[in-house]
Structures are given as C-alpha cells and as structure tokens.
Design an enzyme around this catalytic site. Structure first.
Site, PDB file in Angstrom:
ATOM      1  N   GLY A   1       0.854  -1.380  -0.180  1.00  0.00           N
ATOM      2  CA  GLY A   1       0.052  -0.005  -0.027  1.00  0.00           C
ATOM      3  C   GLY A   1       0.705   1.201   0.099  1.00  0.00           C
ATOM      4  O   GLY A   1       0.703   2.020  -0.851  1.00  0.00           O
ATOM      5  N   ALA A   2       1.885   1.462   0.876  1.00  0.00           N
ATOM      6  CA  ALA A   2       2.664   2.351   1.121  1.00  0.00           C
ATOM      7  C   ALA A   2       3.563   2.167   2.122  1.00  0.00           C
ATOM      8  O   ALA A   2       3.582   1.213   2.791  1.00  0.00           O
ATOM      9  CB  ALA A   2       1.579   3.906   1.652  1.00  0.00           C
ATOM     10  N   MET A   3       4.736   3.262   2.068  1.00  0.00           N
ATOM     11  CA  MET A   3       5.786   2.918   2.811  1.00  0.00           C
ATOM     12  C   MET A   3       6.203   4.507   3.721  1.00  0.00           C
ATOM     13  O   MET A   3       6.195   5.596   3.053  1.00  0.00           O
ATOM     14  CB  MET A   3       7.042   2.567   2.161  1.00  0.00           C
ATOM     15  CG  MET A   3       8.142   2.676   2.560  1.00  0.00           C
ATOM     16  SD  MET A   3       8.092   1.090   4.033  1.00  0.00           S
ATOM     17  CE  MET A   3       9.180   1.768   5.211  1.00  0.00           C
ATOM     18  N   GLU A   4       6.539   4.378   4.895  1.00  0.00           N
ATOM     19  CA  GLU A   4       6.485   5.450   5.667  1.00  0.00           C
ATOM     20  C   GLU A   4       7.894   6.182   5.753  1.00  0.00           C
ATOM     21  O   GLU A   4       8.343   6.712   6.865  1.00  0.00           O
ATOM     22  CB  GLU A   4       6.238   5.201   7.154  1.00  0.00           C
ATOM     23  CG  GLU A   4       7.268   4.057   8.011  1.00  0.00           C
ATOM     24  CD  GLU A   4       6.863   2.620   7.953  1.00  0.00           C
ATOM     25  OE1 GLU A   4       6.108   2.160   6.991  1.00  0.00           O
ATOM     26  OE2 GLU A   4       7.322   1.992   8.670  1.00  0.00           O
ATOM     27  N   ASN A   5       8.924   6.132   4.804  1.00  0.00           N
ATOM     28  CA  ASN A   5      10.114   6.730   4.684  1.00  0.00           C
ATOM     29  C   ASN A   5      10.138   8.129   5.411  1.00  0.00           C
ATOM     30  O   ASN A   5       9.157   8.883   5.137  1.00  0.00           O
ATOM     31  CB  ASN A   5      10.481   6.664   3.424  1.00  0.00           C
ATOM     32  CG  ASN A   5      10.308   5.553   2.488  1.00  0.00           C
ATOM     33  OD1 ASN A   5      10.965   4.348   2.914  1.00  0.00           O
ATOM     34  ND2 ASN A   5       9.469   5.652   1.518  1.00  0.00           N
TER      35      ASN A   5
ATOM     36  N   HIS B   1      -2.056   5.833   8.390  1.00  0.00           N
ATOM     37  CA  HIS B   1      -1.082   5.049   9.047  1.00  0.00           C
ATOM     38  C   HIS B   1       0.216   5.503   8.646  1.00  0.00           C
ATOM     39  O   HIS B   1       0.972   5.403   9.491  1.00  0.00           O
ATOM     40  CB  HIS B   1      -1.493   3.776   8.261  1.00  0.00           C
ATOM     41  CG  HIS B   1      -0.705   2.788   8.670  1.00  0.00           C
ATOM     42  ND1 HIS B   1      -1.137   1.792   9.589  1.00  0.00           N
ATOM     43  CD2 HIS B   1       0.656   2.135   8.222  1.00  0.00           C
ATOM     44  CE1 HIS B   1      -0.042   0.619   9.463  1.00  0.00           C
ATOM     45  NE2 HIS B   1       1.013   1.152   8.710  1.00  0.00           N
ATOM     46  N   GLU B   2       0.701   5.926   7.411  1.00  0.00           N
ATOM     47  CA  GLU B   2       1.959   6.174   7.289  1.00  0.00           C
ATOM     48  C   GLU B   2       2.390   7.267   7.989  1.00  0.00           C
ATOM     49  O   GLU B   2       3.681   7.465   8.424  1.00  0.00           O
ATOM     50  CB  GLU B   2       2.190   6.339   5.880  1.00  0.00           C
ATOM     51  CG  GLU B   2       1.654   5.445   4.801  1.00  0.00           C
ATOM     52  CD  GLU B   2       2.281   3.805   5.361  1.00  0.00           C
ATOM     53  OE1 GLU B   2       3.270   3.753   5.736  1.00  0.00           O
ATOM     54  OE2 GLU B   2       1.537   2.999   4.963  1.00  0.00           O
TER      55      GLU B   2
ATOM     56  N   HIS C   1       3.357   6.494  11.626  1.00  0.00           N
ATOM     57  CA  HIS C   1       4.496   5.712  11.614  1.00  0.00           C
ATOM     58  C   HIS C   1       5.495   6.814  12.050  1.00  0.00           C
ATOM     59  O   HIS C   1       6.954   6.475  12.617  1.00  0.00           O
ATOM     60  CB  HIS C   1       4.831   5.169  10.290  1.00  0.00           C
ATOM     61  CG  HIS C   1       4.766   3.763  10.375  1.00  0.00           C
ATOM     62  ND1 HIS C   1       4.768   2.931  11.291  1.00  0.00           N
ATOM     63  CD2 HIS C   1       3.912   3.053   9.180  1.00  0.00           C
ATOM     64  CE1 HIS C   1       4.072   1.476  10.853  1.00  0.00           C
ATOM     65  NE2 HIS C   1       3.742   1.592   9.669  1.00  0.00           N
TER      66      HIS C   1
ATOM     67  N   GLU D   1       4.065  -1.850  13.697  1.00  0.00           N
ATOM     68  CA  GLU D   1       2.927  -2.036  12.681  1.00  0.00           C
ATOM     69  C   GLU D   1       1.443  -2.354  13.789  1.00  0.00           C
ATOM     70  O   GLU D   1       0.460  -1.805  13.251  1.00  0.00           O
ATOM     71  CB  GLU D   1       3.138  -3.328  11.819  1.00  0.00           C
ATOM     72  CG  GLU D   1       4.156  -3.086  10.888  1.00  0.00           C
ATOM     73  CD  GLU D   1       3.958  -2.005   9.933  1.00  0.00           C
ATOM     74  OE1 GLU D   1       2.870  -1.296   9.987  1.00  0.00           O
ATOM     75  OE2 GLU D   1       4.931  -1.340   9.151  1.00  0.00           O
TER      76      GLU D   1
HETATM   77  N1  TRP Z   1       5.881  -0.420   6.327  1.00  0.00           N
HETATM   78  C1  TRP Z   1       4.806  -0.525   5.563  1.00  0.00           C
HETATM   79  C2  TRP Z   1       3.529  -0.046   5.930  1.00  0.00           C
HETATM   80  O1  TRP Z   1       2.959  -0.834   6.910  1.00  0.00           O
HETATM   81  C3  TRP Z   1       4.758  -1.620   4.907  1.00  0.00           C
HETATM   82  C4  TRP Z   1       5.752  -2.392   4.226  1.00  0.00           C
HETATM   83  C5  TRP Z   1       6.650  -3.058   4.468  1.00  0.00           C
HETATM   84  C6  TRP Z   1       5.949  -2.113   2.607  1.00  0.00           C
HETATM   85  N2  TRP Z   1       7.190  -3.543   3.462  1.00  0.00           N
HETATM   86  C7  TRP Z   1       6.975  -3.354   2.245  1.00  0.00           C
HETATM   87  C8  TRP Z   1       5.523  -1.384   1.663  1.00  0.00           C
HETATM   88  C9  TRP Z   1       7.515  -3.204   1.148  1.00  0.00           C
HETATM   89  C10 TRP Z   1       5.777  -1.477   0.452  1.00  0.00           C
HETATM   90  C11 TRP Z   1       6.647  -2.407  -0.035  1.00  0.00           C
HETATM   91  O2  TRP Z   1       3.020   0.926   6.175  1.00  0.00           O
HETATM   92 ZN    ZN Z   2       2.771   0.264   8.678  1.00  0.00          ZN
END
Ligand code: TRP
Ligand code: ZN
Length: 852
Positions: free
Chosen positions: A254-258, A290-291, A294, A313
């Site tokens: 879905g998405a990533m919290e960088n 959610h992101e 994080h 998570e």
């Molecule tokens: N940490 C991300 C979240 O929960 C999820 C995530 C973990 C992710 N590995 C990933 C997203 C690989 C994309 C690709 O929001």
């Molecule tokens: Zn997450």
C-alpha cells in the site's frame, strides 16, 4: 541468485551489531541500467557488541572499489554481503557500486516505474542499493546527493542545496536504512501547509505525474487531519519542515513510511469522485494516516529487529483505526475492522501459516508482513487499552515516547512502560505476542436467587509448532438487557485469565439477556448456544451497535449453515428482523447497509470446519445466492423506498454521511436487481456521476447477466485510467459464475492491458480469482491451475508479490481429498520450478507441510 539452502533466522539468536554508524553520505549518479552509488560512512565499534567482525549486507551489487580511511581494501564478497578487516576504532568506509534500476522488477531497492526512479527499502531492500549494515538497530544521520537530469529529485529530510542536474538532502533524524528513500522523476506537486500545535509551519507536497494532479486534494486533507489528530490524541507533533508524499504506480504494497518522504502505491493516495469509490476514499484516508503515524511509531522509535515488527505495525494500525473511528462512525469503523480481521487474520490464524504476533523465526521477513502482525497486533493493543483504561493507556504511551525516543525497541520495552505506569503485571498478557491461533471462547449462563452467572471456557487449538496453549488474558465486555430492551447492567469489562472462569451479577429481578464481547473486545471466536429469537432481539435492541450487528451476523451465519447442511429454509425470525432493521430510520444508513451484508463464503467454510465438517465451496455459494434471493423477495416492498430515500441531491462528498447513504442505496439496489432484473441498475449506470454509483450499478448488471454492454462501455470510458481499469479487471473475475471464474481470469490475462509487471493489475486479475472461493475452489481444479501458472511466471520477476499471493492456497486442509490433492499438486508444481525464490519457497513449504 538466492542461496541454495535458505537460512532460518531466530529471534533468540539476536546479537547487537559489531559496528554502529555515525553518519552516512550517499551520492547517486542516476542512469537507468548503470546507476552509481558512492557511499561514505563513518563507522565506530559498538561497545555493546561481543564480536568485531565487520560485515556489510549487499545483494546484486557490482562493487567497483572500497576504501577504509582512504586506503583501498579488498573485501571478501558473498551472495549476501561482504566481510573485511576493519580497525577496532572509528573509521571511514567508502565504496562505489553499480546497480540497474530499470531491470529491477522486484520493486525492492532502487527501481524504475514509468520513467521515474524510486526506492523501497523495508524490510531489507537497502542492501540492494549499497553495502551497509542493513538492520533496524543501526541508526544514522543521512546526507544524500542525487545527480540526474530529472526535474524533481527527492530524498529524506530537508533540501540543503540544488543546482543544474543535482540536489542535496539532509535528514537530521537518525534512522535505520529501511527508512531511506529516493525519488526522481518528471513530477508535479499538489502543495499545502500545516501549522503544528507549537506554531511551526510545515510544507506539504503530494508528488504525482502531470495527469494525476487532479487527484491529490483528498489525500492532502487526510494528511492534515492526520497531523492534527496525532497532536490531539497522542501529543505527537511533526518534526521536520517538510513532508513529502510520492505516488508510484508499480509498488508491492500500500505505502511506505520513509522519513519525510512517504512513498505510496498510487491506488493508496490518488482519488477523485469520478474514478474512486467511497471505499477507496476511506482506504486512502486510513493509509495516509497510517504512514503519517509511523513518524512516531516506527521512525522516531523503531524496531530492534524484524521480529519486533508488530511494535510499529500493530501499534500504527491501532492508531489508524482510532483515527478512522474519530473521523467517521465509531461503530461502522469497528464493524469494518472486525470483518477484515475475520476475513484475513482468522483465516491465517486457523491454517498452516498461523504464527504469533511476534514470530520466533523466519526465512524471508517479507513473508511476515501479515494480517497477524498488523491486524491481530492492533487487537492486542486495543485489549491492553481496554484492560488498563484510556487514561492509563495515554500515560503509558507518553512514557514510551519519552523513554525510547531515538531508540530501536522491543515488545518488552513497550510492555514495560505500561507495567511501570500502572503497576500491573503483564506477563500473562504477553502471551498474546507469543501464542498463535484464535482462542475459542464458549459461554453458558444460569440464573438463581437474583444472581446471574456467566461461565466462560477458553481453548486455543494447536498451530504449527505450538501444540499446547496456555490461557490468555481476555477482556470480555458484557452488558445485560431486560426483556423490554432496557439495559440493566451497562458495559462491564470482565477480565478472564483462567481456562474456565465464572462471573456473577447480583440483585437482578429476572434472568437478563446477555450481550457478550461488546465491541469485539477480544479477537476470539465466541460460541454460545442460543435461539434465533434471542439473536433477533439483540439485533433490534442491543445498545452496543457492534453486538447488534453481530447478532444479525450470527443469524445470517446460522441460516446459511442450515441451508448448506440440509437445505433448511431461512427462519422468518431472521428475515423479519432484517426487514425491521433495514427500515429503522433511527439507525445510521451505513450501519443498516452493513446489516444487509452476508458473512463471507470463507467465513461459512471455516465455521463448517470448526463443526468438524468438510465445506463444499459451491454449496456455500449456492446457499448465499438463494439467501440473497429470499431476502430480496422478503424485502420486496421496502427496497424501492429504501433506494429512493437514500439518493443524494448535494454535490458528491466522500464523507461518512454521504457514503453511508450510498452504501445503503447500493445494498438495496443489489437486492432490487434480483427482483427487477437490472432495470434500476441500468438506470443508475447511465445516470451515475461518481464511481461509487457507477461501479455498484455495473456489478448489479454483471450479476444479472446483463453486463456485456456496460462492461464494454466502462472500458472505453476509462481505458486511460489505470486505477479504474484495475477495477474493471477485478470485477469481471469476482462476479463470474463459479465454473467460469478461472476462465475469465485467464482470458483477461490475454488482454492488451494486462501486465505482470504491475502488482495492482496482477492482483486485480489473479488476486480476484484467489478471493472468489467458489470459483477458485471449483471442482475442476482450474482455479488452482490458472493461479499456479501465473505465480510461476511472476516469481522470477517479483518474488515478494508472488509469495504474498501463495497464501491463496493456505485453506487447503479444509477441503475434501480431491481438492486437497489438486491444490497440493499445484503447490508441488510451483515448488519444482528451478530457481524459485526464497520468498515463495518458504510460503509454499509452510503451507504444504502443515499437518492437515
Ligand atoms: N511499513 C509499510 C507499512 O506498513 C509496509 C511495507 C513493508 C511495505 N514492506 C513493504 C510497503 C514493501 C511496500 C513495500 O506501512
Ligand atoms: Zn505500517
């Protein structure tokens, strides 16, 4: 190439890193097939480490040179990294590697999507970018220089300098490598700003490709609401002057919290009324939240190792659930969360892939981003909060942020703050993190001399590797009602700790009607011998909306089970209660729409297994069809009125109020279509001005067998919109007759718009097949065969998405011998592929080797 004998990693083997990183400088010279990454890293021996071995992770890197303190070194390279002699004192490591983003189809590390560079580093993707101690307990400050000819070049933190063909970024907050991000592309920004509680201005941007600029407004508002909410609910302020979001089409999840640079699957951020359904808007709002959340739960405080994944998570899912409950309807949000939990997590927890919220071993960590870690992880935090109360929960969280800011933590750290603030012993509660499986909670009741007694018994079935289970702490929320519907005992939390335990209520004049497990206060399967009329009573009168819905759900479940077993027709008690509920103007339309839904076919299958029976997916499908038809006929007079009364004259808004009305109108339309053959649905399709109405009408027409024209029309209207065309792929598969599902999916894979490289499109098509039980499990075995064919094709390109989709096979032990044999044959066929990824190999062996 993956190594031949994949290693199992154990939580109990954790050791601190030999060297820590003081600072990192990275230079990227971007080129599609020959990007150079030059690293300059300050290392220092970790005083807490036992070993001084200098090991850096690295995969699929072409090392050009490496230096320590300016002198060239010759490290020993292996599949997974390098070893090198290093000083027992601080030193500078420099290296240059070459990588090929354009040919990176795994979407992990640095890759390209439609001409844009982007990264995905969680969990262990940074090692595909450069040599580094790629583990979350190594945190450092990053400075990044990007050289390339793209107009927008982003990384974490703040921009520090930019010129023709280059940009420099600095992130002041120490972070693990998995939070690193880089984006470069021909992008435009939808901008906004936010003033924090302490008065700092933060610039906000959502970066997209030009064509998508009209789809950012909703995400921007959701971001601002999230920022405000985290200040109010958790006292957490944002900590940089800039927050960027980027939308990318090819993304595994879905998405990533960088840090400061969240990267989103475009399906999880882009929205417009014409192209997105109400459900899409709701999902986007939740994922943005959610992101964003994080930033504190994950980034400022991160995980010591990947076994602690639920630390960030589970907590962050719980936080986004609280946010949704506050932004929309609390009851509707809770019911939706529980539907999702039962659909995904219970299924996992009751099959061969069952694992604890905190697993104790893994081969490939990407396989543990699961419903159990996320959703059950959130339930565990919800229970903790229920047990200690909202105030104590907030106090404990405050201490957590205070005590652990800037650290990489464990579940022990998390629980300790609550022990310290409440004085409670949480050692038994901790079993929720260690024990897999869904507890079964049964209850009997009795009444004598004014005292009402509830007697509970809990047992958790064995799961792979865990034969014996200990009793868990269960917060059981109970209310008691009198026969006239008044509440005589308001919601009370019973704290169950024993295998069997009784609770009494004194001073009652008559035997009450119990409402048990209100708000779904613990993630268990509750069984209770009760009558349909008592359930109908609760559906009508329970003051707890979750349990009112649950009573209706149980009625529907019992009805379907009886129909599947021996064709018993639905009891009128159920149909009448449903009709009363549907017409009850005092109830929230969204709630009524939920009550009109049936339990999933998967849930019925699991209920049959629990009763010691073997489910027949086609019989379950037929029963659901018959029941829907009977409901439609029973509600015949109500449906047109319900439909008409919930049309909206105002301009479209994706808020709770409007979407509730649309949900109810569309639920009515779906039943109505069984009566009028699609007349009303056809009219809605023609008149629709938003995707919620258009897609619902299209679904009705397809189900009524009158969809051909609309399916073609829909494609022509939306052929330029990837996200809408994903819906078009998915709907045709999901709504095909069971015997056609596999064929429809296979045929769609021949469509010119089908592509394996885009996970959204792949999931829309093959994922829809896997999630359509009667079609996927059709006796022909074609469903299994088609899915296996495509998993075999996808695995060499994208192991992560392939492995996730292998879970389609996890329910095999439920079924008859013939289906079991057919599924196992497909699993073995996939496992026999030469070079099959570690990801898919682990998933399929775990699924196959479970004792049926
Ligand atoms: N940490 C991300 C979240 O929960 C999820 C995530 C973990 C992710 N590995 C990933 C997203 C690989 C994309 C690709 O929001
Ligand atoms: Zn997450």
């Amino acid at each position: 190439m993956r190594d031949a004998a994949p290693q199992t990693i154990y939580l109990s083997d954790y050791t601190p890193p030999a060297y820590l990183v003081e600072e990192v400088h990275l230079t990227f010279r971007l080129a599609p097939t020959s990007t150079r990454v030059i690293s300059h890293i300050r290392f220092a021996p970790n005083p807490e480490a036992a070993s001084r071995e200098f090991f850096l992770h690295g995969e699929q890197l072409d090392l050009k040179w490496a230096k320590i303190d300016g002198a060239e070194v010759a490290p020993v390279l292996s599949d997974d990294g390098l070893r090198c002699d290093a000083p027992d004192a601080p030193f500078t490591w420099e290296a240059e590697v070459e990588i090929s983003p354009e040919t990176n189809t795994a979407l992990e590390g640095l890759y390209m999507s439609n001409g844009m560079y982007c990264t995905q580093c969680e969990a262990e993707g940074f090692r595909k970018i450069t040599y580094y101690p790629d583990r979350p307990d190594v945190m450092s400050v990053f400075t990044v220089r990007i050289e390339g000819d793209l107009p927008v070049m982003l990384s974490n933190g703040n921009p520090t300098a930019t010129g023709d063909g280059w940009a420099e970024w600095h992130d002041p907050w120490p972070k693990p490598a998995y939070l690193f991000a880089l984006v470069a592309g021909d992008l435009v920004a939808h901008s906004g700003s936010f003033t924090t509680a302490s008065g700092r201005d933060v610039d906000l941007n959502i970066y997209v490709r030009k064509n998508d600029i009209g789809k950012c407004a909703f995400g921007m508002e959701a971001l601002k609401q999230s920022m405000r909410w985290d200040e109010q609910a958790y006292g957490r302020e944002y900590d940089l002057d800039l927050f960027n979001i980027v939308a990318v089409d090819d993304f595994n999840m879905g998405a990533m919290e960088n840090k400061g640079l969240n990267i989103f699957n475009s399906s999880a951020v882009l929205a417009s009324p014409e192209t997105s359904t109400d459900a899409n808007f709701e999902r986007i709002e939740a994922i943005i939240a959610h992101e964003y959340f994080h930033n504190w739960t994950g980034n400022r405080i991160t995980c010591r190792d990947w076994f602690q994944l639920c630390l960030k998570e589970g907590l962050t899912v719980f936080r986004d659930q609280q946010f949704t409950a506050d932004m929309r309807s609390e009851a509707v949000a809770r019911i939706s969360d529980v539907i999702a939990l039962r659909g995904r997590q219970f299924r996992e927890d009751n099959g061969p892939l069952a694992h604890p919220v905190r697993p104790e071993s893994f081969v490939e960590i990407n396989n543990f981003y699961t419903a159990t870690v996320y959703e059950k992880g959130a339930e565990v935090i919800r229970m903790l909060r229920t047990l200690i109360g909202a105030e104590a929960y907030r106090k404990g969280c405050d201490l957590y942020f205070d005590r652990h800011d800037g650290q990489a933590c464990t579940i022990e750290d998390w629980l300790q703050v609550f022990e310290d603030t409440t004085g409670r012993d949480l050692s038994q509660f901790k079993r929720w993190y260690a024990q897999a499986g869904t507890p079964r909670l049964s209850v009997t009741d009795s009444f004598a001399d004014g005292t009402y007694t509830l007697r509970f018994t809990q047992t958790t079935p064995p799961t792979p590797g865990q034969d014996d289970k200990q009793p868990q702490v269960l917060p059981i929320a109970v209310g008691l009602l009198a026969e006239d519907g008044t509440e005589i005992v308001p919601t009370t939390i019973l704290e169950m700790t024993e295998a069997s335990q009784s609770f009494t209520f004194d001073g009652l004049t008559a035997k009450p009607i119990p409402s048990i497990l209100r708000g779904f206060s613990a993630p268990v399967i509750l069984t209770r011998d009760t009558t349909a009329s008592e359930r109908a009573f609760l559906l009508a009168h329970d003051t707890d909306p979750f349990n009112a819905w649950e009573a209706g759900r149980a009625l529907a479940r019992d009805t379907l089970l009886a129909m599947v077993r021996d064709g018993t027709p639905p009891q009128t008690a159920y149909l009448d209660a449903l009709a009363t509920m549907a017409r009850d103007e005092a109830r929230d339309p969204a709630f009524r729409a939920l009550c009109l839904g049936l339990p999933s076919q998967d849930e019925i299958a699991q209920a049959l297994v629990d009763a010691g029976e073997t489910p027949d997916p086609e019989a379950i499908y037929d029963a659901a069809q018959t029941l829907r038809q009977m409901i439609a006929e029973h509600l015949q007079d109500t449906l047109p009125r319900l439909y008409a009364a919930h049309q909206i004259a105002d301009a479209y808004a994706p808020n709770a109020e409007q979407s509730g009305k649309r949900a109810l109108a569309n639920a009515a339309l779906s039943y109505l279509t069984r009566i009028d053959g699609g007349v009303q649905a056809g009219a809605q399709y023609e008149a629709a001005t938003n995707m919620t109405q258009q897609l619902a009408a299209l679904a009705c027409l397809i189900k009524a067998g009158k969809g051909d024209g609309a399916v073609a029309d829909f494609y022509n209207q939306w052929r330029e919109d990837r996200l809408v065309i994903d819906k078009w792929f998915g709907l045709q598969v999901a709504l095909a007759a069971p015997r056609d599902v596999a064929q429809v999916a296979e045929k769609l894979t021949q469509h010119p718009d089908f592509t394996m490289q885009n996970p959204n499109r792949f999931r829309a098509t093959l994922g829809a097949l896997a999630m359509t039980p009667a079609g996927f499990h059709h006796a022909s075995g074609e469903g299994y065969r088609v899915l296996a064919d495509w998993l075999i094709k996808l695995d060499p390109l994208n192991p992560q998405t392939t492995a996730r989709m292998c879970s389609a096979f996890e329910t095999w032990p439920r079924y008859d011998e013939d289906r079991q044999a057919k599924i196992l044959a497909q699993i073995d066929r996939i496992l026999a592929q030469e070079g099959l990824s570690r990801d898919s190999t682990e998933m399929l062996t775990r699924i196959r080797d479970a004792k049926g």
